[in-house]
Design an enzyme around this catalytic site. Structure first.
Site, short mmCIF file in Angstrom:
data_model
loop_
_atom_site.label_atom_id
_atom_site.label_comp_id
_atom_site.label_asym_id
_atom_site.label_seq_id
_atom_site.Cartn_x
_atom_site.Cartn_y
_atom_site.Cartn_z
N LYS A 196 -3.76 -11.38 -5.67
CA LYS A 196 -3.28 -10.42 -4.66
C LYS A 196 -1.89 -9.95 -5.06
O LYS A 196 -0.98 -10.76 -5.23
CB LYS A 196 -3.25 -11.06 -3.27
CG LYS A 196 -2.94 -10.06 -2.17
CD LYS A 196 -2.94 -10.72 -0.80
CE LYS A 196 -2.79 -9.67 0.29
NZ LYS A 196 -1.61 -8.82 0.12
N ASP A 240 1.71 -7.78 -4.77
CA ASP A 240 2.68 -7.41 -3.75
C ASP A 240 3.32 -6.09 -4.14
O ASP A 240 4.44 -6.03 -4.65
CB ASP A 240 3.75 -8.50 -3.63
CG ASP A 240 4.59 -8.35 -2.37
OD1 ASP A 240 4.20 -7.56 -1.49
OD2 ASP A 240 5.62 -9.03 -2.26
N GLU A 290 1.59 -13.99 -4.41
CA GLU A 290 1.34 -13.70 -2.99
C GLU A 290 0.03 -14.29 -2.49
O GLU A 290 -0.06 -14.73 -1.35
CB GLU A 290 1.35 -12.19 -2.75
CG GLU A 290 1.30 -11.85 -1.27
CD GLU A 290 1.22 -10.37 -1.00
OE1 GLU A 290 1.32 -9.98 0.17
OE2 GLU A 290 1.06 -9.59 -1.95
#
Length: 326
Positions: free
Chosen positions: A30, A32, A177
């Protein structure tokens, strides 16, 4: 050729798939950054659009050469623009100095020299004259990787099939993240927050909408001492708490200016919270907050401010809150 406008597919917050289903999922880091849809015209042109639909191409001049890498083949790609820190990790605060410059190309070029960005690509929705939306993720991913999109400011990071627990552990160990889990057989659903994609954040944080503020006292006189925030549920803005920590002095001053331009006499929350001395604003500022847990009434416990989210429109910060009034 005319390329279709395709809003990005969104992930639903959740947890890892059951171990028995692990092999049916792919796992991606994931990121950011700022989500973008990339349109390569097949004529050397490139157009970047944010989740809101706003064109932001001029904000990132170092990505313009991407327009020629596929020659005459047109494509619509899904990705994320990142600004990397000295450890090579995405830093949203760094990226904020690049965002919002789509209408200031001169400033964008100067900032590009100081804080260059990197575009990670993780899906392809249209290629040549063919829509790839109906294809399963595993086939779209193979088409994307076959394009060989690796360059000075863009790349196609690998996705891991299976081994979800190990992938999530690795993101935690490296201070990343979180993780996005994508079902191998999932089609691309434009603009849909789908359960076929699941996002797992390593920190408990959520997007909120600012609907009011409380004046500061003492050294904070003239500045916001706290902001009153909410989340959309069932068509209304539900109050979820006040946030009074997490800003530097310059950030608090910037926030004060933004709040002043959004002032209104009408409370945007439904129902109105019993907060004495509140000043109301139009619900158009989106921010991200960190918190420990929620009360039974849905209020955030120990919230602190993380950052403004100028890349998100207020309607995009809807939460999965029950439609029950506290």
């Amino acid at each position: 050729m005319t390329l279709p406008t395709i809003p990005p597919m969104l992930a639903t917050p959740g947890t890892l798939p059951p171990a028995s289903q692990d092999a049916r999922w792919a796992y991606e880091t994931k990121q950011d950054g700022q989500r973008v849809v990339v349109r390569l015209g097949g004529d050397g042109s490139v157009v970047l659009r944010a989740r809101s639909g706003e064109e932001i191409t001029a904000a990132y001049p170092e990505l313009r050469p991407l327009g020629g890498v596929l020659g005459s083949t047109a494509a619509v790609l899904d990705g994320e623009v990142l600004a990397l820190d000295e450890q090579g990790r995405a830093d949203f605060q760094l990226l904020q100095s690049r965002m919002g410059l789509a209408h200031a190309p001169g400033r964008a070029a100067r900032r590009a020299a100081q804080v260059p960005v990197h575009l990670v690509l993780f899906d392809v929705m249209h290629l040549g004259r063919r829509s790839l939306l109906p294809l399963p993720y595993v086939q779209r991913r193979a088409r994307l990787e076959a394009l060989g999109l690796t360059g000075p400011h863009w790349s196609t990071p690998a996705a891991l099939v299976g081994h979800g627990e190990q992938a999530l552990r690795a993101t935690r160990e490296h201070g990343l993240e979180g993780l996005v889990c994508k079902r191998l057989d999932s089609v691309y659903e434009p603009g849909v927050r789908s359960r076929a994609w699941v996002k797992i954040r390593n920190m408990r944080s959520e997007d909120v909408i600012v609907g009011g503020w409380l004046p500061g006292k003492g050294r904070l006189t003239g500045l916001p001492g706290a902001v009153l925030v909410g989340q959309r549920a069932a068509g209304r803005l539900r109050y979820v708490g006040s946030v009074g920590t997490g800003w530097s002095e310059p950030e608090r001053t910037e926030l004060a200016a933004l709040l002043a331009t959004a002032a209104t006499h009408v409370c945007p929350f439904d129902p109105a919270p019993p907060v004495h001395g509140a000043r109301w604003v139009l619900p158009r500022l989106v921010g991200e907050v960190r918190y420990s847990t929620r009360t039974r009434a849905g209020l955030l416990r120990q919230p602190s401010w993380l950052r403004l989210r100028p890349d998100l429109a207020p309607e995009e910060s809807a939460a999965d809150l029950p439609d029950a009034r506290p």
